[in-house]
Design a protein around this motif. Structure first.
Motif, PDB file in Angstrom:
ATOM      1  N   SER A 306       0.937  -1.272  -0.065  1.00 27.52           N
ATOM      2  CA  SER A 306       0.013  -0.120  -0.171  1.00 27.52           C
ATOM      3  C   SER A 306       0.991   1.255   0.063  1.00 27.52           C
ATOM      4  O   SER A 306       0.250   2.412  -0.184  1.00 27.52           O
ATOM      5  CB  SER A 306      -0.927  -0.002   1.337  1.00 27.52           C
ATOM      6  OG  SER A 306      -0.140   0.108   2.421  1.00 27.52           O
ATOM      7  N   LYS A 400      -5.788   6.218   7.534  1.00 29.06           N
ATOM      8  CA  LYS A 400      -5.197   5.047   6.649  1.00 29.06           C
ATOM      9  C   LYS A 400      -3.765   5.129   6.876  1.00 29.06           C
ATOM     10  O   LYS A 400      -2.719   4.551   7.018  1.00 29.06           O
ATOM     11  CB  LYS A 400      -5.478   5.033   5.261  1.00 29.06           C
ATOM     12  CG  LYS A 400      -4.666   4.006   4.352  1.00 29.06           C
ATOM     13  CD  LYS A 400      -5.147   3.979   2.973  1.00 29.06           C
ATOM     14  CE  LYS A 400      -4.710   3.140   2.183  1.00 29.06           C
ATOM     15  NZ  LYS A 400      -5.181   3.374   0.677  1.00 29.06           N
ATOM     16  N   LYS A 404      -0.054   3.708   8.548  1.00 29.63           N
ATOM     17  CA  LYS A 404       1.188   3.519   7.822  1.00 29.63           C
ATOM     18  C   LYS A 404       2.402   4.215   8.442  1.00 29.63           C
ATOM     19  O   LYS A 404       3.542   3.929   8.446  1.00 29.63           O
ATOM     20  CB  LYS A 404       0.978   3.946   6.319  1.00 29.63           C
ATOM     21  CG  LYS A 404       0.175   2.977   5.584  1.00 29.63           C
ATOM     22  CD  LYS A 404      -0.314   3.545   4.285  1.00 29.63           C
ATOM     23  CE  LYS A 404       0.869   3.911   3.250  1.00 29.63           C
ATOM     24  NZ  LYS A 404       0.098   4.377   1.757  1.00 29.63           N
TER      25      LYS A 404
END
Length: 466
Positions: A306, A400, A404
């Motif tokens: 991702s 999100k 990360k």
């Protein structure tokens, strides 16, 4: 960075307390040891200052790690699980029992309460120490430092051994014992979750004015660190207006971000000083052995993929061992020795602010903040700013990117706990090991770890239901 304070007074306290050095060995419970009080009473302000300079106790690896192991940040190969200590293995599988018969102690409990003990020794001694007027500021700073450390430890404990904060239930949910004295004969019961958070917030707000604005190197508390920690705590409580207020207070005085183009690979530290420029307060998780396993502890490939190819976190935070792409390993750390950093840094504060203003309806402002952060993570000249159609989409993007950016920083467990309170973000965690699927539903009682049995017996505490 690592300093151990020595000398007659401190050698005695170290002997009494036992500076634990191996998280996987069975440890004696320092609270069971009744010290010779005539040998460990600090008598001067300098004594107390030196006691608070022990980075082995306060910074090296003092913070609970069971929550990190139970989060969904990484995967352990099946064949490795039998080699882990029973608390690691049981935490990874979300077992009802974490400490089996062979484990009578928990470093996740003992290490933070060791910090609490040191802080309380200082706080109990201060009223008996007289200082001239020109040392009053130093006196207040010593007091403030002890209050910060105690609040830091209490917060770590309540994230591990109590259920998540819920304003409607906090007064009735059991928290942790609030040890407010160094008297080892004192056995306070479990305060409520509401009482625990109130004590933590009170300690920090009382401490803040007497601390220096910024600490250099960042191994000591500061006013900026207090603002950053309050932002983190209010976020965990779901109090987004206060989280935003303290994130703003922090960033108004310190907003430095590190350009990852300047970092060596895979290291993420400042070579000259051993600290990254955005580090506000340096602390690390207990060094469980699972972190040292190479290919056998890895990041899910879908999550690794991702990251954009131009995102420097992908090249500087991860490595592919033996050319096997199914086993990306996370190697990034804001600690120059490679320990799992869980301290306070400006990247987290940018993300807190971005989340809070997205929740307040300002999607464009949230994206601006996120882009300010991420442009320092991309290869020079390659970053394309993120956009969102509105506040709801902005919030999803921020969350999100939070995962990360803050991977393996000890925050994933708290994020799961708090976000599970919102049905739109609630998740059921799943692991399949040797053909058996294990699950952890949202808001499950296993989001609070069991208190070690010895503490239940000695302190007369009620156990967490599992």
């Amino acid at each position: 960075m690592r300093k151990r304070i020595t000398g007659p007074l401190f050698g005695c306290i170290v002997c009494i307390m036992g500076i634990f050095s191996n998280s996987c060995k069975k440890q004696d419970n320092f609270l069971d040891t009744k010290p010779n009080q005539s040998l460990n009473i600090p008598t001067t302000l300098e004594d107390l200052q030196r006691l608070l300079q022990n980075e082995d106790v306060f910074n090296s690896q003092p913070d609970p790690g069971l929550g990190q192991i139970s989060s969904d940040d990484f995967v352990v190969q099946d064949e490795v699980l039998p080699d882990l200590s029973s608390p690691e293995r049981n935490a990874y599988l979300w077992s009802k029992e974490i400490f089996d018969a062979s484990v009578t102690q928990s470093v996740d409990w003992n290490f933070p309460y060791q910090i609490v003990y040191y802080a309380n020794v200082v706080l109990d001694a201060l009223p008996g120490i007289q200082v001239p007027d020109n040392q009053k500021a130093s006196y207040e700073q010593v007091k403030a430092t002890a209050l910060f450390y105690r609040a830091w430890a209490f917060y770590a404990l309540v994230q591990t051994f109590a259920m998540p904060y819920d304003k409607d239930k906090a007064a009735s949910l059991p928290g942790i014992p609030l040890r407010l004295t160094s008297d080892l004969n004192s056995h306070p019961g479990r305060g409520s979750v509401a009482e625990c958070y109130a004590q933590i917030l009170s300690d920090l707000k009382t401490a803040q004015p007497a601390l220096p604005e910024m600490a250099s190197p960042p191994v000591k508390p500061s006013q900026i660190a207090v603002s950053a920690l309050l932002a983190r705590i209010y976020l965990a409580m779901g109090d987004y207006p206060n989280a935003l207020a303290y994130a703003n207070a922090c960033l108004a005085k310190f907003s430095t971000l590190t350009d990852y183009n300047t970092l060596n690979s895979p290291g993420t530290t400042n070579i000259d000083k051993g600290f990254l420029s955005e580090d506000i307060y340096h602390s690390c998780l207990i060094g469980y052995s699972v972190y040292s396993i190479r290919r056998d502890m890895y990041i899910a490939p879908a999550f690794y993929n991702s990251y954009d190819p131009n995102d420097l976190r992908k090249s500087k935070f991860f490595t592919i061992l033996d050319k096997l792409p199914q086993f990306p390993r996370f190697v990034g750390s804001y600690d120059y020795m490679g320990q799992k950093y869980d301290g306070l840094a400006t990247d987290e504060i940018y993300l807190i602010k971005a989340e809070c203003i997205a929740r307040a309806g300002d999607g464009a402002g949230a994206m601006d903040l996120l882009n300010t952060l991420l442009k320092n993570r991309w290869k020079t000249g390659t970053f394309v700013p993120f956009t969102a159609s509105g506040a709801d989409e902005a919030l999803l993007i921020v969350l999100k990117e939070r995962k990360k950016e803050l991977l393996l920083r000890g925050l994933g467990w708290t994020d799961l706990r708090r976000l599970n309170k919102e049905p739109r973000f609630a998740v059921t965690l799943r692991r399949t090991v040797a053909g058996v699927t294990y699950t952890l539903p949202p808001n499950d009682p296993r989001y609070a770890f069991p208190i070690p049995d010895i503490e239940i017996k000695l302190g007369g505490l009620t156990q967490n239901p599992r």
